[in-house]
Motif scaffolding. Structure first.
Motif, mmCIF file in Angstrom:
data_model
loop_
_atom_site.group_PDB
_atom_site.id
_atom_site.type_symbol
_atom_site.label_atom_id
_atom_site.label_comp_id
_atom_site.label_asym_id
_atom_site.label_seq_id
_atom_site.Cartn_x
_atom_site.Cartn_y
_atom_site.Cartn_z
ATOM 1 N N UNK A 85 0.810 -1.218 0.000
ATOM 2 C CA UNK A 85 0.000 0.000 0.000
ATOM 3 C C UNK A 85 0.842 1.266 0.000
ATOM 4 N N UNK A 86 2.155 1.102 0.014
ATOM 5 C CA UNK A 86 3.048 2.239 -0.029
ATOM 6 C C UNK A 86 3.499 2.736 1.325
ATOM 7 N N UNK A 87 2.907 2.234 2.391
ATOM 8 C CA UNK A 87 3.270 2.676 3.727
ATOM 9 C C UNK A 87 4.499 1.967 4.267
ATOM 10 N N UNK A 88 4.995 2.497 5.349
ATOM 11 C CA UNK A 88 6.173 1.944 6.004
ATOM 12 C C UNK A 88 5.755 1.323 7.330
ATOM 13 N N UNK A 89 6.169 0.083 7.538
ATOM 14 C CA UNK A 89 5.933 -0.584 8.822
ATOM 15 C C UNK A 89 7.265 -1.128 9.314
ATOM 16 N N UNK A 90 7.313 -1.488 10.575
ATOM 17 C CA UNK A 90 8.519 -2.081 11.134
ATOM 18 C C UNK A 90 8.230 -3.511 11.544
ATOM 19 N N UNK A 91 9.107 -4.394 11.143
ATOM 20 C CA UNK A 91 9.023 -5.803 11.496
ATOM 21 C C UNK A 91 10.270 -6.167 12.288
ATOM 22 N N UNK A 92 10.289 -7.394 12.791
ATOM 23 C CA UNK A 92 11.476 -7.858 13.517
ATOM 24 C C UNK A 92 12.139 -8.987 12.750
ATOM 25 N N UNK A 93 13.463 -8.946 12.786
ATOM 26 C CA UNK A 93 14.280 -10.029 12.252
ATOM 27 C C UNK A 93 14.851 -10.767 13.467
ATOM 28 N N UNK A 94 14.808 -12.089 13.421
ATOM 29 C CA UNK A 94 15.269 -12.922 14.530
ATOM 30 C C UNK A 94 16.428 -13.796 14.061
ATOM 31 N N UNK A 95 17.431 -13.991 14.933
ATOM 32 C CA UNK A 95 18.513 -14.905 14.616
ATOM 33 C C UNK A 95 19.004 -15.559 15.895
ATOM 34 N N UNK A 96 19.529 -16.766 15.728
ATOM 35 C CA UNK A 96 20.063 -17.539 16.844
ATOM 36 C C UNK A 96 21.363 -16.871 17.302
ATOM 37 N N UNK A 97 21.526 -16.741 18.618
ATOM 38 C CA UNK A 97 22.611 -15.945 19.200
ATOM 39 C C UNK A 97 24.013 -16.394 18.799
ATOM 40 N N UNK A 98 24.299 -17.679 18.897
ATOM 41 C CA UNK A 98 25.658 -18.143 18.632
ATOM 42 C C UNK A 98 25.650 -19.642 18.341
ATOM 43 N N UNK A 99 26.833 -20.183 18.173
ATOM 44 C CA UNK A 99 26.979 -21.593 17.801
ATOM 45 C C UNK A 99 26.443 -22.530 18.879
#
Length: 144
Positions: A85-99
């Protein structure tokens, strides 16, 4: 008088419906799918967008919350996304901390796979996946 078949004496006849099937007893759970998705994406992580596109998961953050409740450290950061729709939203990116945390996730995936009679992730695959993760915990995501 009606004839009846005699039971075989050598024990070769399968007795239950499940014994005739070679397919896994159950499908992968949502939690297992999300955990595998995080492992395969490495430090690039995953977001609700990739969860929706790849896993058809509408509640990706709930699965992340469940993994965190199981003691797995998962970092996150907000990022901007321009929607259709042309608007800006914020999402979250998730990642595993370490090995170390990634190894815990791999063990969780294998536990779930074994419970449904599926082959576990191989040691070779786990080793390849773990290499993508840093050896120590960092709260900031490395630059891609």
């Amino acid at each position: 008088m009606k004839k009846q078949k005699a039971a075989p004496q050598n024990g070769t006849t399968l007795n239950k419906q499940s014994e005739h099937s070679t397919s896994p007893a159950r499908f992968a759970t949502k939690l297992e799918l999300v955990a595998t998705h995080l492992l395969k994406n490495g430090i690039e992580g995953a977001s609700s967008l990739s969860g929706l596109a790849g896993l058809h998961d509408l509640n990706f953050r709930n699965s992340i919350s469940d993994l965190r409740k199981m003691g797995i450290t998962i970092h996150d950061e907000r990022f901007p996304h321009h929607h259709s729709g042309g608007g800006l939203i914020y999402l979250k990116r998730y990642w595993i901390a370490d090995r170390r945390e990634a190894r815990k996730v791999a063990e969780l995936v294998n536990t779930r796979r074994k419970a449904r009679n599926e082959d576990p992730l191989t040691r070779e695959l786990i080793a390849r996946l773990l290499v993508a993760f840093p050896t120590s915990t960092s709260t900031e995501q490395p630059a891609a």
